[in-house]
Design a protein around this motif. Structure first.
Motif: not given
Length: 205
Positions: A80-82, A87-90, A194-196
Motif C-alpha cells: 500500500x502507498x499514499x 502496488x501488486x507484484x505479478x 518510494x511512497x510504498x
C-alpha cells in the motif's frame, strides 16, 4: 631562322593537341558517375555505423521485459502507498545474463489523481534521465546483506518503465524493473519503491 621557327610552331601545336586529348579523356571518365557515395575523397557522408552488439542487447533486453505477457491474476505480493495507491507484484523471475525482472502494476484506488515523481528516487542524475519512472526501486537481500539498485545503461537510463506521469482515480499502470540477479542461493528479497511499504518477494527461476 625559318626552319627553327617552323620547328617551334610544330612543337607548340603538338603540345596543344596532347592537352586537348587529355581533357577529352578526363571528361569521358567523369560521365561514369564519379566516386561512389561515402568513398574516400567524396563529399557525400557515409552511412551511420550499425549499433554494436552490446547496444542491441540492452535494447532487446528492455523490449522483451516490457512486452512479456504477465498474468495479472497472479498476485505474488502487495504493498500500500499514499493516497490510495496499491502496488501488486505479478512476477519475479531470473533471466539469462544475470538479470532479475520484477513486473507488476500500480492502481489508484483513491478519489484523486496521484503524481508519480517520487518513484524515480532521489539521485539527481537518475531522476533527470528517467522522469516519472520507477527507477527508485530497490531490492534487499537480508541474508546476503546486500542492496540492489535498478540496472542502468552508460547514459544513466534505467532498465525500467518510464513516463508514468500521473494516475487518475481507478486507473492502473503496469511496470517492469530489472535488477542485477542475487546469487542462486537467494530465494527471497525485500522490494521497496518510494511512497510504498516494503514487501517481501520470492524469486522464481
Amino acid at each position: 631562322m625559318s626552319m627553327r621557327r617552323t620547328t617551334t610552331t610544330r612543337r607548340a601545336m603538338a603540345a596543344v593537341s596532347v592537352t586537348a586529348a587529355l581533357a577529352l579523356a578526363l571528361a569521358g571518365c567523369g560521365d561514369d558517375g564519379g566516386e561512389e557515395p561515402g568513398s574516400a575523397g567524396s563529399g557525400t557522408p557515409s552511412a551511420p555505423a550499425s549499433p554494436s552488439a552490446e547496444d542491441k542487447g540492452e535494447t532487446q533486453q528492455e523490449d522483451t521485459a516490457a512486452g512479456e505477457n504477465v498474468d495479472p491474476d497472479v498476485k505474488l505480493a502487495e504493498a500500500r502507498g499514499t493516497g490510495g495507491l496499491v502496488l501488486v507484484i505479478n512476477q519475479v523471475k531470473r533471466d539469462s545474463g544475470g538479470f532479475l525482472t520484477v513486473q507488476g502494476e500500480v492502481t489508484n484506488e483513491g478519489d484523486q489523481a496521484r503524481i508519480t515523481t517520487a518513484w524515480s528516487g532521489s539521485e539527481v542524475n537518475i531522476v533527470n534521465k528517467n522522469p516519472n519512472s520507477v527507477a527508485g526501486a530497490t531490492l534487499v537481500d537480508k541474508v546476503g546483506k546486500k542492496r540492489y539498485y535498478v540496472l542502468r545503461d552508460t547514459d544513466s537510463r534505467c532498465l525500467c518503465t518510464t513516463a508514468i506521469s500521473s494516475l487518475a482515480p481507478g486507473k492502473t499502470a503496469p511496470f517492469f524493473i530489472q535488477f542485477p540477479a542475487p546469487p542462486q542461493g537467494t530465494t527471497e528479497v525485500d522490494f521497496s519503491l518510494p511512497t510504498f511499504a516494503t514487501t517481501s518477494l520470492k524469486i522464481s527461476g
